[in-house]
Scaffold this active site. Structure first.
Site, PDB file in Angstrom:
ATOM      1  N   GLU A  64       1.831 -10.910 -17.459  1.00 28.33           N
ATOM      2  CA  GLU A  64       2.351 -11.217 -16.081  1.00 28.33           C
ATOM      3  C   GLU A  64       1.810 -11.836 -15.039  1.00 28.33           C
ATOM      4  O   GLU A  64       2.232 -12.013 -13.842  1.00 28.33           O
ATOM      5  CB  GLU A  64       3.527 -10.111 -15.729  1.00 28.33           C
ATOM      6  CG  GLU A  64       4.573  -9.489 -16.758  1.00 28.33           C
ATOM      7  CD  GLU A  64       5.596 -10.437 -17.234  1.00 28.33           C
ATOM      8  OE1 GLU A  64       5.309 -11.770 -17.045  1.00 28.33           O
ATOM      9  OE2 GLU A  64       6.287  -9.978 -18.048  1.00 28.33           O
ATOM     10  N   HIS A  83       4.201  -4.486 -10.121  1.00 30.67           N
ATOM     11  CA  HIS A  83       5.461  -4.743 -11.154  1.00 30.67           C
ATOM     12  C   HIS A  83       5.813  -3.278 -12.033  1.00 30.67           C
ATOM     13  O   HIS A  83       4.503  -2.973 -12.639  1.00 30.67           O
ATOM     14  CB  HIS A  83       5.058  -5.950 -11.982  1.00 30.67           C
ATOM     15  CG  HIS A  83       5.973  -5.916 -13.123  1.00 30.67           C
ATOM     16  ND1 HIS A  83       7.456  -5.859 -13.030  1.00 30.67           N
ATOM     17  CD2 HIS A  83       5.858  -6.187 -14.318  1.00 30.67           C
ATOM     18  CE1 HIS A  83       8.065  -6.081 -14.375  1.00 30.67           C
ATOM     19  NE2 HIS A  83       6.992  -6.150 -15.081  1.00 30.67           N
ATOM     20  N   HIS A  85       8.485  -1.094 -14.772  1.00 34.12           N
ATOM     21  CA  HIS A  85       9.869  -0.998 -15.284  1.00 34.12           C
ATOM     22  C   HIS A  85      10.254   0.648 -15.234  1.00 34.12           C
ATOM     23  O   HIS A  85      10.819   1.489 -16.106  1.00 34.12           O
ATOM     24  CB  HIS A  85       9.499  -1.113 -17.095  1.00 34.12           C
ATOM     25  CG  HIS A  85       9.072  -2.467 -17.385  1.00 34.12           C
ATOM     26  ND1 HIS A  85       8.705  -2.703 -18.615  1.00 34.12           N
ATOM     27  CD2 HIS A  85       8.757  -3.594 -16.857  1.00 34.12           C
ATOM     28  CE1 HIS A  85       8.417  -3.816 -18.853  1.00 34.12           C
ATOM     29  NE2 HIS A  85       8.255  -4.478 -17.415  1.00 34.12           N
ATOM     30  N   TYR A 104      20.930   2.047   4.931  1.00 32.24           N
ATOM     31  CA  TYR A 104      20.174   1.275   5.836  1.00 32.24           C
ATOM     32  C   TYR A 104      18.711   0.685   5.601  1.00 32.24           C
ATOM     33  O   TYR A 104      18.172  -0.226   5.762  1.00 32.24           O
ATOM     34  CB  TYR A 104      20.169   1.839   7.094  1.00 32.24           C
ATOM     35  CG  TYR A 104      18.982   3.026   7.383  1.00 32.24           C
ATOM     36  CD1 TYR A 104      17.666   2.673   7.684  1.00 32.24           C
ATOM     37  CD2 TYR A 104      19.470   4.473   7.091  1.00 32.24           C
ATOM     38  CE1 TYR A 104      16.880   3.722   7.791  1.00 32.24           C
ATOM     39  CE2 TYR A 104      18.540   5.393   6.999  1.00 32.24           C
ATOM     40  CZ  TYR A 104      17.290   5.215   7.402  1.00 32.24           C
ATOM     41  OH  TYR A 104      16.272   6.172   7.774  1.00 32.24           O
ATOM     42  N   HIS A 146      14.852  -6.628 -16.831  1.00 29.39           N
ATOM     43  CA  HIS A 146      13.279  -6.373 -17.128  1.00 29.39           C
ATOM     44  C   HIS A 146      12.677  -5.295 -16.112  1.00 29.39           C
ATOM     45  O   HIS A 146      12.161  -4.582 -16.798  1.00 29.39           O
ATOM     46  CB  HIS A 146      12.435  -7.738 -16.440  1.00 29.39           C
ATOM     47  CG  HIS A 146      11.365  -8.032 -16.793  1.00 29.39           C
ATOM     48  ND1 HIS A 146      10.524  -9.114 -17.087  1.00 29.39           N
ATOM     49  CD2 HIS A 146      10.359  -6.862 -16.626  1.00 29.39           C
ATOM     50  CE1 HIS A 146       9.198  -8.720 -17.256  1.00 29.39           C
ATOM     51  NE2 HIS A 146       8.896  -7.556 -17.105  1.00 29.39           N
ATOM     52  N   TYR A 199      10.531  -0.186  15.314  1.00 27.08           N
ATOM     53  CA  TYR A 199       9.492   0.949  14.480  1.00 27.08           C
ATOM     54  C   TYR A 199       8.217   0.468  14.026  1.00 27.08           C
ATOM     55  O   TYR A 199       7.449   0.817  14.385  1.00 27.08           O
ATOM     56  CB  TYR A 199      10.326   1.478  13.392  1.00 27.08           C
ATOM     57  CG  TYR A 199       9.660   2.383  12.621  1.00 27.08           C
ATOM     58  CD1 TYR A 199       9.465   3.509  12.621  1.00 27.08           C
ATOM     59  CD2 TYR A 199       9.147   1.847  11.388  1.00 27.08           C
ATOM     60  CE1 TYR A 199       8.938   4.313  12.002  1.00 27.08           C
ATOM     61  CE2 TYR A 199       8.682   2.787  10.401  1.00 27.08           C
ATOM     62  CZ  TYR A 199       8.375   4.074  10.915  1.00 27.08           C
ATOM     63  OH  TYR A 199       7.768   4.810  10.104  1.00 27.08           O
TER      64      TYR A 199
END
Length: 206
Positions: A64, A83, A85, A104, A146, A199
């Protein structure tokens, strides 16, 4: 990065060789190798790759690598990409719909939802294109059928966002099991974004 991979596995956010991690490094990036697993990964296994996909030294980058380098190339504020799964993110990605503003904290990823990309095969240039498109203006997105991607101003930030997104995905699934979640409206989201801006400014070192 090795510690990050082990953290993701220990937290159950990745299993086996699924998922990958990258960090900006000079003009290029460092990325976990193809099939990288926490039980054998060492710093020497991390692959150095240019943002154009050229590997320096030994090792084969994650399949990837294209969306990692694509995000780092098009989002100069990103210093790391994660990334995974993770189960709940995967479950929602299979619906091919964004995660709406049921809570929120969705706003902390930028925008008013967490987008979901179109489907493309794993490891493909087409997947990189849709991932870069989906995450535009956001800090995270789902990849259809994915998993998920999070980018951050540091590796720790990207990991924190990964944990947060999986938590919100689980909470959204739980809410849907009880009934139809009430979503925050536009006016409420404007206030949330304003509060997040205040914030963030307060948290900046002086």
């Amino acid at each position: 990065m090795v510690a990050a991979v082990r953290f993701l596995e220990d937290k159950g956010l990745n299993h086996g060789s699924a998922g990958n991690v990258s960090m900006r490094f000079g003009e290029g990036a460092l990325i976990t190798p193809t099939g990288g697993r926490g039980d054998w990964l060492t710093p020497d296994d991390i692959v150095h790759i240019s943002l154009d996909g050229e590997v320096s030294g030994r090792g084969k980058p994650s399949s990837e690598w294209r969306f990692h380098t694509g995000i780092l190339r098009t989002r100069p504020e990103a210093e790391a990409v994660v990334h995974t799964h993770a189960d709940c993110c995967v479950a929602l990605s299979c619906l091919r719909k964004p995660i709406p503003p049921f809570h929120y904290m969705i706003a902390s990823f930028g925008g008013n939802d967490v987008p979901c990309s179109r489907y493309e095969p794993f490891g493909s240039a087409a997947l990189a294109d849709v991932a870069v498109e989906a995450i535009k203006g956001h800090l995270a997105c789902l990849l259809a059928n994915h998993g998920m991607i999070a980018m951050g101003r540091s590796l720790q930030h990207a990991l924190d966002l990964t944990v947060k997104l999986e938590t919100l995905a689980r909470q959204y699934i739980l809410a849907c099991q009880v009934g139809e979640p009430v979503l925050l409206d536009e006016e409420e989201l404007v206030e949330v974004h304003a509060r997040y801006g205040t914030y963030a400014a307060a948290a900046m070192p002086r």
